[in-house]
Structure formats: C-alpha cells, structure tokens
Design an enzyme around this catalytic site. Structure first.
Site, PDB file in Angstrom:
ATOM      1  CB  CYS A 185      -4.122  35.124  11.990  1.00 35.52           C
ATOM      2  SG  CYS A 185      -4.292  36.349  10.700  1.00 35.52           S
TER       3      CYS A 185
ATOM      4  CE1 TYR B 242       1.255  14.683  10.626  1.00 36.15           C
ATOM      5  CE2 TYR B 242       1.727  15.488   8.426  1.00 36.15           C
ATOM      6  CZ  TYR B 242       0.873  14.887   9.318  1.00 36.15           C
ATOM      7  OH  TYR B 242      -0.358  14.477   8.892  1.00 36.15           O
TER       8      TYR B 242
ATOM      9  CD  GLU C 255      -2.502  -1.248   2.743  1.00 36.89           C
ATOM     10  OE1 GLU C 255      -2.175  -0.436   3.649  1.00 36.89           O
ATOM     11  OE2 GLU C 255      -3.364  -2.109   2.906  1.00 36.89           O
ATOM     12  N   PRO C 256       1.709   1.442  -0.997  1.00 34.02           N
ATOM     13  CG  PRO C 256       2.773   1.507  -3.079  1.00 34.02           C
ATOM     14  CD  PRO C 256       1.856   0.650  -2.238  1.00 34.02           C
ATOM     15  N   GLY C 257       2.167   4.974  -0.690  1.00 33.27           N
ATOM     16  CA  GLY C 257       1.577   6.278  -1.008  1.00 33.27           C
ATOM     17  C   GLY C 257       2.671   7.256  -1.382  1.00 33.27           C
ATOM     18  NE  ARG C 258       5.749  10.082   3.411  1.00 33.61           N
ATOM     19  CZ  ARG C 258       5.151  10.972   4.202  1.00 33.61           C
ATOM     20  NH1 ARG C 258       5.268  12.253   3.961  1.00 33.61           N
ATOM     21  NH2 ARG C 258       4.444  10.575   5.237  1.00 33.61           N
TER      22      ARG C 258
HETATM   23  N1  LLP Z   1      -1.614   2.019   4.365  1.00 39.97           N
HETATM   24  C1  LLP Z   1      -2.187   2.501   5.472  1.00 39.97           C
HETATM   25  C2  LLP Z   1      -3.086   1.632   6.231  1.00 39.97           C
HETATM   26  C3  LLP Z   1      -1.928   3.818   5.888  1.00 39.97           C
HETATM   27  O1  LLP Z   1      -2.509   4.289   6.991  1.00 39.97           O
HETATM   28  C4  LLP Z   1      -1.058   4.634   5.118  1.00 39.97           C
HETATM   29  C5  LLP Z   1      -0.771   6.014   5.517  1.00 39.97           C
HETATM   30  C6  LLP Z   1      -0.487   4.092   3.963  1.00 39.97           C
HETATM   31  C7  LLP Z   1      -0.769   2.768   3.632  1.00 39.97           C
HETATM   32  C8  LLP Z   1       0.452   4.860   3.081  1.00 39.97           C
HETATM   33  O2  LLP Z   1       1.610   5.222   3.736  1.00 39.97           O
HETATM   34  P1  LLP Z   1       2.835   5.878   2.940  1.00 39.97           P
HETATM   35  O3  LLP Z   1       3.357   4.849   1.975  1.00 39.97           O
HETATM   36  O4  LLP Z   1       2.316   7.075   2.210  1.00 39.97           O
HETATM   37  O5  LLP Z   1       3.791   6.239   3.990  1.00 39.97           O
HETATM   38  N2  LLP Z   1      -0.236  13.002   6.492  1.00 39.97           N
HETATM   39  C9  LLP Z   1       1.022  12.392   6.879  1.00 39.97           C
HETATM   40  C10 LLP Z   1       1.088  10.931   6.485  1.00 39.97           C
HETATM   41  C11 LLP Z   1      -0.044  10.091   7.024  1.00 39.97           C
HETATM   42  C12 LLP Z   1       0.016   8.645   6.592  1.00 39.97           C
HETATM   43  C13 LLP Z   1      -1.235   7.925   6.950  1.00 39.97           C
HETATM   44  N3  LLP Z   1      -1.286   6.562   6.551  1.00 39.97           N
HETATM   45  C14 LLP Z   1       2.170  13.186   6.279  1.00 39.97           C
HETATM   46  O6  LLP Z   1       1.938  14.190   5.611  1.00 39.97           O
HETATM   47  O7  LLP Z   1       3.334  12.843   6.502  1.00 39.97           O
END
Ligand code: LLP
Length: 419
Positions: free
Chosen positions: A343, A318, A275-278
């Site tokens: 503000c 963060y 489940e990659p995001g970032r």
């Molecule tokens: N799977 C689950 C269950 C998650 O909760 C998350 C992220 C991901 C996958 C994806 O994680 P990644 O590969 O993107 O690290 N708003 C914060 C990050 C919150 C992440 C929440 N969960 C920021 O701006 O750093």
C-alpha cells in the site's frame, strides 16, 4: 551469461522448469542457478589470476544464503562481512577465518570481540577511534588484530547516490589527507598489526575510470606511508563492479577490470584483496512471481504481481531496473506498469514498460535478482519472508524457507500492562 533459458517455450533454471518450483514452493520465490554462480566465481577469479597475488573476499551482504556461501567457499573464496551475523554465516559455510575481512562503519565491541576470537584475518578500520577500541579489546584477549585502514579517496563513483561511498561527504573511511598520520599512529598501537589500506567507492559502477582514479590515488598514499617507514603488505580494492540489468547494456568485463588493476598496481608489491558482491551473484538469481491480476488504468494497464517491494526493494530504493519476462511467453507484448500489492506508490517495479503480454495467473520473473534481492527482503504489510531455491542441473532444493506471518506473529508478545 546465465543458465536461465527457454526450452519448449518455458523458462528453465538449468534443467528445471520454473513452473515446477512455483507450483511446489509457491510464489514469490527466488531461484538461484548453481552453475551460474560457479561460472561467475570462476570467471572473476580467473581474470584476477594475471595478478601476482590476489585474494577474493565475497561481499556476503549481496547474497548471504548459506548454500550460496558454500558454493563460493568451495571455489576458494573468502568473505567480506559487515556484522557478526554475516561472520557466523561465513564460518558456518566453512570459510577459513583467515580469509574473512571484517568491514563496516559501526563495528560494536561485542562484534570485534567475537571476530577476534574467531581468528578473523583482517579488520578494515573505518576510523582511528575504531582502531583504538579494537586495539584495547585485542590486548585484553592477548591477541593482535591484523588491520587495513579504509581511506575515503573523495572520488565520484558515478553511480546512484544511495550506493556511492567514496566521496568526502560519505560516512565511510578516513579522509584522504589525514590517512597517513592516522596510519602512523595506529601502526604504533599495541594490539594492532597495520598491514595496509582499503577502499570501496560504491556499487553498480558502470565504468572503470572512477575505480582507476581511486586506486591511483590510494596507491600514492601507500607510497607516502612506506616512505614514512611503515609496512604496507596488503591493499584491499573493495568491490563495486556493476552488472547489466537491462538486456543490451554493456558493462566492463572482469578481464577489463583485472587488466586495469594490473596496470595501476604493477609496482605496488603487495597482496591485493577484492570484495566483489554483485558481479558474482547478480545474474545467479531470478525472482519468480505470479500475476495476481491486470487492472485497467487511465493510461497503461497495471500488472499487479504477487512480489512486492518487501521482496525486491531495489526498484523502490534506487529506481533500479530489473528485466521482466513471462515464464511461458505467448509471443505477444504489451505496454504496462508493473506493481506489487503493497500500500504505497513506491511499490512499483516498472512504469510504461514494453513487456511480454501477461494475464491473471501467469508466471513471470524479475531477472538479475541474485544480488541485494532476498537479503534485503522484509515483512512489510505482514507479508511472508520470501523463500529461496537453488537449482543444480535437474536437482533443486529450498535453501531458505518462506517464513509465514503466523511465525512472525508468534514471536510478538502482548505485555501484562495491556492484558
Ligand atoms: N565492499 C564494501 C565495503 C561494500 O560496502 C560493498 C557494498 C561491497 C564490497 C560489495 O559491492 P558490490 O561488488 O556488490 O558492488 N543494496 C544496494 C547495494 C549496496 C552495496 C553496499 N556495499 C543495491 O541493491 O544496489
């Protein structure tokens, strides 16, 4: 590697000079590079190709823009969603429902119903209670829900506390030592088809060790569950791989991650899910902003830009670092504090930072803003909702409009009792 580069002294997204977009769309504005997005999607997918069976569900929360999802759907990505809103986006982008994983610690009955009706491929259960509720809904619809049980492995991810999710004191998953018993009970519940375990210990991880420790731990649990006579065919290893935000920082590469996974899971005999995001979207975008003015201070000058914490919340939430660069740098530098117009003092992007010298009217970017940028924007201080643009070679298009305060005001009502 990304496709934001200087050409003729002007920062471009692929072949488009950023001032062109800024002049036509206004600032602040997020700009995404399609080539960068595609490249990151392929590098990650290709790295995982050393595994016998891997499926990738993009964490929609990191960047849910429809155009972004379309690009990833075309690259064979499924989706990891945490709300019906994200589910509908993934479906609208043409993602196969079977390739959609429904995560999230508070799925409502309405959300589970909709996801079942849509044919969602896997529910990552956060508790036994949720599993029993989902089973009841599935039975009432004459369906069976494919499920993984999210385990909290109690491993310290070594990241910022607010994005750490795999310690026992975090709200996520079921406790490690109760997971086998819960799995056994849910496996016998009509309406559910338990197929595996899931974990996600946190985001923006700079090292692979915590992930390896968590995977090893949950792999042991998988073996215990199998020994008790239950099937485990899928293991969802979550996301969390971090990206460098500061020029010069070194982070694990997708191939290092894949090699570690291959080593730990060599004898698992499962379909692995990710489940990659970032790591997919982070470098895909920049936030373009204009300097409103430079204000003298008692210490360093304050560079007041027209982007604020409502547009890019990460520094305020963060203490996150985003590199700042002038779109047309003069070659001079300055030491300054970079702030937005909101503000409160949390509206600070950087303190005492050595940056390209800028002055009133100059354009600049916050880099690595493609993940958790626009998606976390809001309208605090009655500011517009920030727009998004996607570039593709020499072409570009607005992929999310700026929503202006008048539109938001028009959705508000003065009740009769105040008339
Ligand atoms: N799977 C689950 C269950 C998650 O909760 C998350 C992220 C991901 C996958 C994806 O994680 P990644 O590969 O993107 O690290 N708003 C914060 C990050 C919150 C992440 C929440 N969960 C920021 O701006 O750093």
């Amino acid at each position: 590697m990304d496709h934001f580069h200087y050409s003729g002294g002007v920062l471009h997204a692929e072949d488009v000079p950023l001032p062109v977009i800024a002049d036509q769309v206004g600032t602040p504005v997020y700009v995404y590079s399609r080539a960068t997005l595609t490249r990151h999607a392929r590098v990650f997918r290709d790295a995982l190709s050393i595994l016998p069976a891997a499926r990738i569900a993009f964490a929609v929360k990191s960047n849910p823009n429809l155009a972004v999802l379309k690009v990833l759907a075309a690259e064979g990505y499924g989706a990891d969603v945490v709300s019906v809103g994200e589910l509908e986006r993934a479906l609208a982008a043409g993602m196969d429902p079977e390739a959609i994983v429904f995560s999230g610690v508070g799925k409502t009955a309405a959300e589970m119903t909709r996801a079942l009706q849509a044919g969602c491929g896997q529910f990552n259960l956060e508790s036994e209670e949720e599993g029993l509720e989902l089973a009841e809904i599935a039975r009432s619809l004459g369906k069976t829900a494919s499920c993984a049980l999210r385990v909290n492995p109690d491993v310290d991810a070594g990241t910022h506390g607010k994005i750490s999710t795999g310690k026992a004191e975090n709200k996520f998953g079921v406790p490690y030592d109760r997971a086998a018993a819960i799995y056994a009970r849910l496996a016998q519940t009509e309406g559910l088809a338990m197929r595996g375990l899931a974990l996600h210990i946190g985001s923006q991880l700079s090292k692979l060790d915590p992930l390896e420790a968590a995977f090893t731990k949950v792999g042991g649990l998988m073996k215990d569950i199998r020994a008790a006579g239950h099937a485990v065919t899928h293991m969802d290893l979550g996301g969390g791989v971090g990206v460098p935000y500061k020029a010069g920082d070194v982070f694990p590469q997708p191939e290092d991650y894949a090699a570690m996974v291959a080593r730990v899971t060599a004898d698992w005999d499962v379909t692995l899910m990710f489940e990659p995001g970032r790591v997919i979207t982070g470098n895909t975008g920049v936030l373009v902003t204009r300097v409103v003015r430079v204000k003298e201070g008692v210490g360093n000058p304050w560079v007041v830009v027209d982007a604020a914490m409502n547009d890019l919340a990460r520094p305020a939430l963060y203490d996150a670092w985003h590199d700042f660069a002038a779109v047309e740098p003069s070659g001079e530098t300055m030491t300054a504090n970079i702030v937005g117009p909101i503000c409160e003092s949390s509206d600070t992007f950087a303190m005492a930072r050595e940056i390209d010298a800028v002055q009133r009217g100059d354009l600049a970017v916050f880099r690595t803003a493609g993940a958790y940028g626009a998606t976390m924007a809001n309208t605090y201080n009655s500011r517009p909702l920030v727009p998004e643009v996607m570039v593709d070679g020499a072409k570009w298009a607005v992929v999310a409009d700026r929503i202006d305060p008048a539109t938001i005001l028009a959705a508000e009502r003065v009740p009769d009792f105040l008339a």
